[in-house]
Design a protein around this motif. Structure first.
Motif, PDB file in Angstrom:
ATOM      1  N   ASP A  59       0.808  -1.224   0.000  1.00 14.71           N
ATOM      2  CA  ASP A  59       0.000   0.000   0.000  1.00 14.71           C
ATOM      3  C   ASP A  59       0.840   1.272   0.000  1.00 14.71           C
ATOM      4  OD1 ASP A  59       1.043  -0.128   2.519  1.00 14.71           O
ATOM      5  OD2 ASP A  59      -0.873  -0.313   3.568  1.00 14.71           O
ATOM      6  N   ASP A 102      -0.336  -8.184   2.417  1.00 14.50           N
ATOM      7  CA  ASP A 102      -1.159  -7.158   3.063  1.00 14.50           C
ATOM      8  C   ASP A 102      -0.345  -5.972   3.580  1.00 14.50           C
ATOM      9  OD1 ASP A 102       0.119  -8.181   5.268  1.00 14.50           O
ATOM     10  OD2 ASP A 102      -1.698  -8.709   6.376  1.00 14.50           O
ATOM     11  N   ARG A 104       1.360  -5.740   6.254  1.00 14.68           N
ATOM     12  CA  ARG A 104       1.303  -5.611   7.717  1.00 14.68           C
ATOM     13  C   ARG A 104       2.029  -6.754   8.421  1.00 14.68           C
ATOM     14  NH1 ARG A 104       0.277  -1.660   5.845  1.00 14.68           N
ATOM     15  NH2 ARG A 104      -1.448  -0.191   6.190  1.00 14.68           N
ATOM     16  N   GLY A 145      -2.997 -12.063  -3.246  1.00 19.49           N
ATOM     17  CA  GLY A 145      -2.467 -11.943  -1.897  1.00 19.49           C
ATOM     18  C   GLY A 145      -3.120 -12.837  -0.856  1.00 19.49           C
ATOM     19  N   ARG A 146      -3.919 -13.800  -1.285  1.00 19.95           N
ATOM     20  CA  ARG A 146      -4.652 -14.623  -0.311  1.00 19.95           C
ATOM     21  C   ARG A 146      -3.861 -15.835   0.169  1.00 19.95           C
ATOM     22  NH1 ARG A 146     -10.423 -15.998  -2.672  1.00 19.95           N
ATOM     23  NH2 ARG A 146     -10.592 -16.985  -0.630  1.00 19.95           N
ATOM     24  N   CYS A 165      -3.011 -16.323   4.007  1.00 24.34           N
ATOM     25  CA  CYS A 165      -2.243 -15.175   4.503  1.00 24.34           C
ATOM     26  C   CYS A 165      -2.983 -14.342   5.553  1.00 24.34           C
ATOM     27  CB  CYS A 165      -1.830 -14.284   3.337  1.00 24.34           C
ATOM     28  SG  CYS A 165      -0.656 -15.072   2.197  1.00 24.34           S
ATOM     29  N   ASP A 166      -4.304 -14.504   5.671  1.00 26.01           N
ATOM     30  CA  ASP A 166      -5.053 -13.725   6.668  1.00 26.01           C
ATOM     31  C   ASP A 166      -4.593 -14.036   8.089  1.00 26.01           C
ATOM     32  OD1 ASP A 166      -6.482 -12.406   4.799  1.00 26.01           O
ATOM     33  OD2 ASP A 166      -8.259 -13.677   4.914  1.00 26.01           O
TER      34      ASP A 166
END
Length: 448
Positions: A59, A102, A104, A145-146, A165-166
């Motif tokens: 991001d 993500d 993060r 990105g999952r 990835c969550d």
């Protein structure tokens, strides 16, 4: 074409933010973030040690700086310059660091590939993944990105783990039918995982997301095998470059070979165009030699070059590899599809001065660029069918279906272009020499 002034960098560490607004460079301990349009310094950060690796978050809000010698990672925020994060792996060491999709989580691989540590910037939670394999490309994320695929080695066998990835829970874990897995890569549509064996055995495996083996491909046996693999952006083609100097194209329906591209020493294909770079040194008269030009203006003595179309049949310069040395300079080491899937560029290591461009609609050779020096780097424009390349001299080269152009980089002193990459808009190129960077702006006439 226009060129910017020259800026310093170290270790070839120069990255444009994913949103295209910022240009980050590392100069020893310092991280310099510039506004891409004005090139004015927007942020300046000081790290604890010379930076070995630098990477933007997806991001464009954070920058990761890894210092492998000290086992340290520092994360900097653009929105809150006072906020910073330090990750110390301690005595277990650090060999690689990267962002999760993500932006993060930070994934650190420890020395001797003992484990991958997943650090959360939000909750400060830590997760550990054991047995990562030390190979050419052992980790890959899907484009959305999952999911993350990780190559593992345990009990002398290769395994592949697929993580969500969550929350980093294990979705699938299965044994790979490889002797010594060398790399893996998701297709751009996130449906298929390509896995290939090391160079001693020609084997390409295609797995679904749930771990089912969809297909296995082997072109030959008892000889050095796969050297490079590339998906087309549409996921319709999988190009496999090998040590036998051929590129094989597999289709996405049956996973069978639809064609193969050879790299012959003599080009007789009448539909192909061979562009040969020809150098010409300017003749300098005594009236041109002022003290100022001698000390400052190196362009007075720089070698100019242009492309000439060679009559067919044309001979391609070939270097005979040394059979007694490891990793012989032979075979297809680099493959790249254009953003619109129309073209494929390839480089054959025992023809280092030549770059081959193939037409994927007609499945035939379209052009060969024969340079005066070995091709070091080539990359496609992310928006248009246009190819940029460099050979370690003071020039940048562009190819498009309309033709070829050679441009001298007009900066003070010697600027030898060792690598380059496009801005995400396709409007400019970032050129890197050993210790400097320069921006090359492509004019509107050249964009059409």
């Amino acid at each position: 074409m226009n060129f910017s002034e020259v800026f310093k960098q170290s270790n070839q560490l120069c990255k444009v933010s994913p949103d295209g607004k910022y240009l980050a460079t590392c100069v020893q301990y310092r991280l310099v973030v510039r506004d891409f349009n004005s090139l004015q310094i927007a942020h300046l950060y000081t790290c604890l040690d010379p930076v070995m690796h630098m990477e933007w978050s997806s991001d464009s809000l954070f920058i990761l700086c890894a210092m492998y010698k000290r086992g340290l990672v520092q994360v900097w925020s653009l929105e809150q310059p006072d906020w910073h994060c330090k990750i110390d792996e301690g005595s277990i060491g650090l060999v690689s660091s990267r962002w999760s999709p993500d932006g993060r989580h930070v994934l650190n691989t420890t020395e001797f590939n003992l484990r991958v540590t997943v650090w959360s910037l939000c909750t400060k939670a830590v997760s550990y993944i054991k047995y990562p394999k030390a190979c050419q490309k052992g980790v890959d994320f899907t484009a959305d990105g999952r999911y993350m695929a990780l190559a593992e080695r345990r009990e002398c066998k290769d395994y592949i783990s697929v993580f969500v990835c969550d929350d980093w829970h294990l979705l699938r874990h299965f044994e790979s039918e490889t002797q010594d897995l060398a790399g893996l890569e998701w297709s751009p549509n996130c449906c298929v995982l390509a896995v290939w064996d090391n160079c001693l055995e020609y084997k390409l495996l295609l797995y679904s997301l749930d771990g089912r083996l969809l297909s296995s491909y082997s072109a030959y046996e008892w000889s050095l095998g796969i050297k490079s693999v590339a998906w087309s952006p549409s996921s319709q083609f999988l190009a496999v470059g090998s040590y036998d100097e051929k590129v094989r194209i597999l289709n996405h329906i049956t996973w069978k070979k639809i064609t193969e591209f050879e790299h012959p020493a003599t080009i007789i294909n009448t539909k192909a165009v061979v562009f040969k770079e020809v150098e010409k040194r300017p003749v300098v008269g005594s009236e041109d030699l002022s003290i100022h030009q001698l000390t400052v203006d190196n362009s007075l003595f720089s070698t100019q070059s242009k492309y000439e179309i060679t009559q067919l049949p044309a001979q391609v310069p070939v270097i005979k590899p040394d059979p007694d040395r490891a990793n012989p300079k032979i075979g297809i080491s680099a493959l790249a599809f254009s953003a619109d899937n129309r073209f494929l560029a390839t480089k054959n290591d025992n023809m280092p001065q030549s770059l081959w461009v193939w037409d994927m609609q007609r499945l035939s050779l379209l052009a060969v660029l024969e340079q005066t020096a070995p091709v070091r780097c080539f990359v496609w424009d992310p928006r248009r069918p246009r190819l940029a390349l460099c050979t370690g001299n003071t020039k940048v080269y562009l190819w498009s279906p309309a033709g070829c152009v050679s441009v001298n980089v007009p900066v003070e002193g010697s600027f030898q272009v060792l690598s380059l990459f496009w801005h995400c808009s396709g409007s400019s190129l970032v050129l890197l020499s050993k210790e400097h960077i320069c921006l090359c702006y492509v004019e509107a006439e050249e964009e059409k």
